[in-house]
Design a protein around this motif. Structure first.
Motif, mmCIF file in Angstrom:
data_model
loop_
_atom_site.group_PDB
_atom_site.id
_atom_site.type_symbol
_atom_site.label_atom_id
_atom_site.label_comp_id
_atom_site.label_asym_id
_atom_site.label_seq_id
_atom_site.Cartn_x
_atom_site.Cartn_y
_atom_site.Cartn_z
ATOM 1 N N GLN A 197 0.827 -1.207 0.000
ATOM 2 C CA GLN A 197 0.000 0.000 0.000
ATOM 3 C C GLN A 197 0.863 1.260 0.000
ATOM 4 O OE1 GLN A 197 -3.680 0.272 0.416
ATOM 5 N NE2 GLN A 197 -3.034 2.267 -0.291
ATOM 6 N N THR A 198 0.505 2.178 -0.865
ATOM 7 C CA THR A 198 1.182 3.467 -0.846
ATOM 8 C C THR A 198 0.263 4.477 -0.161
ATOM 9 O OG1 THR A 198 0.308 3.847 -3.041
ATOM 10 C CG2 THR A 198 2.563 3.041 -2.903
ATOM 11 N N ASN A 199 0.764 5.686 0.029
ATOM 12 C CA ASN A 199 0.010 6.678 0.802
ATOM 13 C C ASN A 199 -0.695 7.692 -0.084
ATOM 14 O OD1 ASN A 199 0.854 5.666 3.357
ATOM 15 N ND2 ASN A 199 2.875 6.511 2.904
ATOM 16 N N THR A 200 -1.705 8.291 0.495
ATOM 17 C CA THR A 200 -2.400 9.383 -0.188
ATOM 18 C C THR A 200 -1.520 10.626 -0.139
ATOM 19 O OG1 THR A 200 -4.507 8.457 0.483
ATOM 20 C CG2 THR A 200 -4.511 10.768 -0.119
ATOM 21 N N SER A 201 -1.526 11.375 -1.224
ATOM 22 C CA SER A 201 -0.777 12.634 -1.268
ATOM 23 C C SER A 201 -1.701 13.797 -0.932
ATOM 24 C CB SER A 201 -0.205 12.849 -2.671
ATOM 25 O OG SER A 201 0.696 11.828 -3.006
ATOM 26 N N LYS A 241 4.488 14.484 1.385
ATOM 27 C CA LYS A 241 3.054 14.460 1.080
ATOM 28 C C LYS A 241 2.765 15.007 -0.320
ATOM 29 C CE LYS A 241 2.576 18.522 4.072
ATOM 30 N NZ LYS A 241 2.052 19.036 5.327
ATOM 31 N N THR A 295 3.324 14.308 -4.518
ATOM 32 C CA THR A 295 3.707 13.396 -5.596
ATOM 33 C C THR A 295 3.899 14.181 -6.886
ATOM 34 O OG1 THR A 295 2.779 11.401 -4.623
ATOM 35 C CG2 THR A 295 2.857 11.477 -7.018
ATOM 36 N N SER A 350 2.626 8.451 -3.072
ATOM 37 C CA SER A 350 1.576 7.617 -3.666
ATOM 38 C C SER A 350 2.107 6.635 -4.704
ATOM 39 C CB SER A 350 0.519 8.511 -4.329
ATOM 40 O OG SER A 350 -0.046 9.384 -3.385
ATOM 41 N N TRP A 407 -4.682 9.430 -6.282
ATOM 42 C CA TRP A 407 -3.511 9.610 -5.405
ATOM 43 C C TRP A 407 -3.760 10.675 -4.340
ATOM 44 C CZ3 TRP A 407 1.057 9.129 -9.484
ATOM 45 C CH2 TRP A 407 1.242 7.766 -9.770
ATOM 46 N N LYS A 455 -1.917 0.206 -5.387
ATOM 47 C CA LYS A 455 -3.063 0.303 -4.496
ATOM 48 C C LYS A 455 -3.631 -1.090 -4.259
ATOM 49 C CE LYS A 455 -7.189 3.134 -4.017
ATOM 50 N NZ LYS A 455 -8.354 2.260 -4.218
#
Ligand SMILES: [Zn+2]
Length: 361
Positions: free
Chosen positions: A20-24, A276, A278, A316, A341, A360
């Motif tokens: 899992q990647t992160n939300t930007s 935070k 991308t 992301s 993203w 994702k």
């Protein structure tokens, strides 16, 4: 239909390979007009480096950009891409591995390409470079209606057609393109950059300023105003390729790589952006191959001109580096990906192509 299932399958396979990647919170999009995947993945072209009949300085090209292997040449041409993005981000579109990115629109020139990137819609009605206000809603315009992005969404570009592509009048986005001065309350540096763009040579004889001006106006705006969604449209690569100047084309690529590095380093060192934000980098269309003069050209009559690439780095983005798996992506998937993203979904009146959904679960 078969193609559709191939995309789905490739997406599923890809998903399983990464966590899992992160939300930007912020997204910066940069395009390099008509920059070929061939140089991105292979560096200076071996045919064009040794063309003694060339109208550009092939000796300069050899001196600055030649090395015996493609891996060395691409690092020489784009050191930021092949150090930072290749290790911490992702690069899609190396066709030597069956990793394909293409225009979905059938035209393979600028306005249809930028329309596809930002509206996610390869609209057959968008088929000219004329300054026609874009009927399709773009993802920046869509997000700018949300409180967190309101008036924090901006567009900078070298070409004076961006205000039509982004339908400035309808979208209400701040668009600074062509030779337009930045308005509002300005710092001394911003006033200087406004002035310098008119004092630089007008090399492309039209509504397109040098990227040197666009980059500095945009980067200074970023430092002063901290936009959350920003687009920078660079154009020197396409202009020099059309002019047959492979030497200047490569120079423009190398300079763009250095500007993108500056933006990335600024992002990483600034509290409003660090960890935070991308960065997405891509192009509007490809060009022809190097073994003819077709590398100078693009458009639907040029066989390879729909072949493009996408690069990205940030929280992301799965750190998959240069993708070497068989897959097929389309330019129009970028719009929904931008929204995804950011933890949003892009739902304009038209139906955009689906997000890349890379990384994702
Ligand atoms: Zn062009």
């Amino acid at each position: 239909m078969k193609k559709f299932f191939t995309i789905i399958l490739a997406t599923i396979l890809f998903d399983n390979a990464y966590t899992q990647t992160n939300t930007s919170e912020n997204i910066i999009v940069i395009t390099m007009d008509g920059f070929r995947w061939q140089e991105l993945f292979g560096g200076a072209d071996s045919v064009l480096c040794f063309d003694t009949t060339a109208e550009y300085s092939y000796k300069y090209v050899q001196k600055q950009f030649w090395a015996p292997t493609a891996v060395e040449r691409r690092k020489k041409l784009m050191p930021f891409f092949w150090s930072q993005i290749a290790s911490k981000g992702m690069l899609l579109g190396n066709r030597q591995y069956g990793n394909f990115v293409n225009n979905a629109n059938p035209y393979w020139f600028s306005y249809p390409g930028y329309n596809e990137i930002f509206t996610g819609y390869p609209d057959k009605g968008v088929n000219s470079n004329d300054k026609i206000p874009n009927p399709n809603e773009n993802v920046f315009e869509y997000l700018n209606k949300m409180p967190e992005f309101k008036n924090k969404t901006v567009v900078f570009g070298s070409w004076d057609v961006y205000s039509s592509i982004f339908n400035e009048a309808r979208s209400g986005l701040l668009v600074n393109d062509g030779f337009r001065d930045l308005g509002g309350k300005l710092t001394e540096r911003q006033q200087l950059f406004n002035r310098l763009q008119h004092e630089m040579p007008d090399l492309f004889h039209g509504g397109e300023r040098l990227d040197l001006a666009t980059f500095n106006i945009a980067f200074e705006y970023m430092k002063v105003n901290k936009p959350k969604l920003m687009y920078i449209g660079l154009g020197d690569t396409d202009e020099w390729a059309h002019a047959g100047r492979y030497d200047y084309y490569l120079d423009a690529i190398q300079k763009s790589d250095a500007w993108i590095r500056q933006i990335w380093e600024y992002i990483q060192s600034t509290k409003e952006y660090a960890n935070k934000t991308t960065l997405i980098i891509t192009t509007d269309h490809g060009r022809g191959s190097a073994d003819s003069s077709n590398w100078k050209h693009h458009g639907e009559k040029i066989y390879n001109a729909s072949e493009i690439w996408i690069a990205a780095i940030g929280p992301s983005v799965p750190p998959s580096g240069e993708n070497k798996t068989s897959a097929h992506y389309q330019q129009g998937q970028i719009a929904a990906t931008i929204a995804e993203w950011l933890g949003k979904s892009f739902k304009p009146k038209h139906t955009p192509l689906p997000a890349l959904s890379i990384g994702k679960k």
